[in-house]
Design an enzyme around this catalytic site. Structure first.
Site, PDB file in Angstrom:
ATOM      1  N   TRP A 325      40.909  95.867  22.109  1.00 54.38           N
ATOM      2  CA  TRP A 325      40.830  94.424  21.867  1.00 54.38           C
ATOM      3  C   TRP A 325      42.174  93.776  22.222  1.00 54.38           C
ATOM      4  O   TRP A 325      42.227  92.661  22.743  1.00 54.38           O
ATOM      5  CB  TRP A 325      40.502  94.161  20.392  1.00 54.38           C
ATOM      6  CG  TRP A 325      40.486  92.706  20.021  1.00 54.38           C
ATOM      7  CD1 TRP A 325      39.422  91.863  20.076  1.00 54.38           C
ATOM      8  CD2 TRP A 325      41.593  91.920  19.549  1.00 54.38           C
ATOM      9  NE1 TRP A 325      39.788  90.602  19.666  1.00 54.38           N
ATOM     10  CE2 TRP A 325      41.118  90.608  19.342  1.00 54.38           C
ATOM     11  CE3 TRP A 325      42.928  92.204  19.275  1.00 54.38           C
ATOM     12  CZ2 TRP A 325      41.929  89.578  18.881  1.00 54.38           C
ATOM     13  CZ3 TRP A 325      43.743  91.179  18.820  1.00 54.38           C
ATOM     14  CH2 TRP A 325      43.242  89.889  18.626  1.00 54.38           C
ATOM     15  N   HIS A 326      43.268  94.503  21.943  1.00 56.99           N
ATOM     16  CA  HIS A 326      44.592  93.923  22.179  1.00 56.99           C
ATOM     17  C   HIS A 326      44.895  93.755  23.661  1.00 56.99           C
ATOM     18  O   HIS A 326      45.659  92.864  24.036  1.00 56.99           O
ATOM     19  CB  HIS A 326      45.673  94.790  21.519  1.00 56.99           C
ATOM     20  CG  HIS A 326      45.759  94.580  20.038  1.00 56.99           C
ATOM     21  ND1 HIS A 326      44.970  95.250  19.143  1.00 56.99           N
ATOM     22  CD2 HIS A 326      46.541  93.747  19.288  1.00 56.99           C
ATOM     23  CE1 HIS A 326      45.252  94.853  17.907  1.00 56.99           C
ATOM     24  NE2 HIS A 326      46.192  93.943  17.968  1.00 56.99           N
ATOM     25  N   GLY A 327      44.361  94.599  24.491  1.00 56.48           N
ATOM     26  CA  GLY A 327      44.658  94.424  25.903  1.00 56.48           C
ATOM     27  C   GLY A 327      43.967  95.456  26.773  1.00 56.48           C
ATOM     28  O   GLY A 327      43.655  96.562  26.327  1.00 56.48           O
ATOM     29  N   PHE A 478      46.626  88.094  24.064  1.00 52.78           N
ATOM     30  CA  PHE A 478      45.419  88.816  23.657  1.00 52.78           C
ATOM     31  C   PHE A 478      44.243  87.864  23.477  1.00 52.78           C
ATOM     32  O   PHE A 478      43.189  88.247  23.119  1.00 52.78           O
ATOM     33  CB  PHE A 478      45.659  89.590  22.358  1.00 52.78           C
ATOM     34  CG  PHE A 478      46.862  90.495  22.447  1.00 52.78           C
ATOM     35  CD1 PHE A 478      47.076  91.252  23.587  1.00 52.78           C
ATOM     36  CD2 PHE A 478      47.763  90.578  21.417  1.00 52.78           C
ATOM     37  CE1 PHE A 478      48.190  92.081  23.684  1.00 52.78           C
ATOM     38  CE2 PHE A 478      48.871  91.406  21.498  1.00 52.78           C
ATOM     39  CZ  PHE A 478      49.083  92.146  22.630  1.00 52.78           C
TER      40      PHE A 478
END
Length: 478
Positions: A325-327, A478
């Site tokens: 989800w962060h990257g 993000f």
């Protein structure tokens, strides 16, 4: 629009005055004004992506209304999947398309010539991961019949785009924030003062701690081959305080700003660096995202029910997905995987919910055992942050290899005493305020007013004196 910019310093008081003195007579007009102000706030960065927010708003508002009228299970499920596919599809195109395509071409040489697809030359819309999850939680809650869908499109649009938390959270649940748009709001002096106090502390975290630590973290990470082990470790520690000061500072400013307008947002950080194990750390770090994954992914997967293999599977899924989800980079996936490994011994021994209370509650200092636990948890977290910060996996592994060398025990070649002193001051204030929602919430309440105002003055002076080079908020990417 950045919170720590002159533009926002002008925007906020103008919106505040219009909100309370012009649009306070009619709730609908007030909500419409919040939505318009939020679109101006977001459009200041790039107006072209306003259509994405509006599209998500229209999709989930319409699906919510349709779910209210539909009782056939298969059709309700189809509506839910429509929301999931549309919202996650947008996220996938902007955030993950290039990553998946590039990874596929890396794994299967020659595939690019066969398929002929090229990577997209697009930029990631700020905050898309945050407002996508926020709207999805609304649809899922309505599908589960845990939330009654709203028929007020203006309130819903204001909820989705609410400018204090639009681009970097906290990721609010509709069940908490949406009803607040349906109630008449009266100006509350105490709430507004509390909001200003939290904004001040958030600015200190961002400008003094995060931005100054960022200068040294960037210098050391960007030239990691030139430094000895102890300097590399110090660089990782600087990054740990950069990302904490940056993101929790943003959350404090967001929550404080919302309070100025009579809204209560959820707490997003609860002093995570004082955690005694990784499980406690994840209950205290980015709480709105952790609980989102818990409620909408971990529990539907079976949570901690079932056999050991299922528990382990669910744990790794939740952490790896959180990393992704962060990257769209393997570094974030490994970061998530590493945290799952840290968590595993606690899960298997049934000790993942051992530390639920505040560390050293009603005591000035932790005992020796707590001190060791906090130090070990922080060390493990710092190691994991190296993957989060590194440019790629090769950079991360080379960084770790150089760090864990004999030079780890030498004196760092970079040692900014003033910045380290500020970080120590920050740790002391946070430790003393760990019983509260944010560190200076109750500071000086039992002392004379002069003490409280002297502290505010000191913080303001420090912000003025140590305004490091302005850095974009990390979580904007993000």
């Amino acid at each position: 629009m950045l919170f720590n910019s002159i533009t926002f310093a002008v925007f906020l008081p103008v919106v505040f005055l219009l909100y309370w003195f012009v649009f306070n007579k009619n709730l609908k007009w007030q909500n419409l004004f919040v939505a318009i102000a939020s679109y101006v706030f977001y459009g200041w960065w790039d107006w072209r992506f306003l259509s994405l927010i509006l599209f998500s708003t229209l999709v989930d508002f319409s699906i919510g209304r349709a779910l209210e009228k539909e009782e056939v299970p298969s059709k309700r499920k189809m509506l839910l999947w429509s929301s999931l596919i549309i919202n996650l599809g947008l996220l996938g195109v902007f955030k993950y398309y290039n990553f998946f395509l590039g990874s596929l071409y890396d794994v299967i040489p020659g595939l690019k010539a066969t398929l002929g697809f090229n990577t997209l030359q697009i930029i990631l819309p700020v905050g898309i991961s945050f407002y996508t999850f926020q709207t999805l939680s609304y649809t899922i809650d309505v599908y589960r019949k845990q939330l009654k869908p709203t028929r007020d499109f203006i309130s819903f649009a204001a909820f989705v785009s609410f400018f204090p938390q639009l681009v970097a959270g906290p990721i609010e649940r509709a069940s908490n924030l949406l009803p607040q748009f349906s109630k008449k709001r009266e100006f509350n002096y105490a709430l507004a003062v509390d909001g200003l106090r939290q904004i001040l502390w958030g600015l200190f975290k961002k400008i003094v701690i995060a931005d100054n630590c960022a200068e040294y973290a960037n210098m050391i990470f960007n030239h990691s081959g030139e430094y000895n082990g102890s300097t590399l470790f110090l660089g990782a520690v600087f990054f740990a305080f950069q990302i904490y000061g940056d993101f929790s500072g943003y959350s404090d400013i967001a929550i404080g700003t919302a309070r100025l307008f009579g809204f209560n947002l959820m707490q997003n950080f609860a002093f995570p660096y004082f955690s005694r194990d990784i499980a406690e750390f994840w209950r205290r770090w980015h709480i709105s995202l952790s609980t989102w994954f818990r409620d909408y992914l971990y529990i539907p997967l079976g949570g901690s029910r079932g056999g050991t293999a299922k528990k382990v599977r669910n744990t790794f899924i939740i952490f790896v997905v959180s990393g992704f989800w962060h990257g769209a980079n393997w570094t974030f996936i490994i970061w998530g995987f590493l945290n799952a490994l840290y968590f595993l011994p606690l899960l298997l021994s049934g000790k993942n919910r051992t530390h639920l209370g505040i560390v050293a509650e009603n005591r000035t200092l932790p005992n020796l055992k707590e001190f060791f636990q906090i130090g070990l948890t922080f060390f493990l977290t710092v190691i994991a942050w190296i993957f989060f910060r590194a440019e790629n996996l090769s950079h991360a592994f080379n960084y770790l290899k150089s760090m864990f060398s004999s030079s780890l025990f030498s004196f760092p070649s970079v040692f900014p005493r003033m910045i380290i002193s500020l970080v120590l001051f920050f740790i002391i204030v946070e430790w003393n305020g760990r019983n509260n929602e944010y560190a200076i919430e109750r500071l000086g309440f039992n002392r004379k007013r002069v003490f409280r105002w002297s502290f505010y003055f000191l913080i303001s002076i420090l912000i003025f004196l140590f305004d490091g080079k302005e850095q974009a908020f990390i979580y904007f990417q993000f």
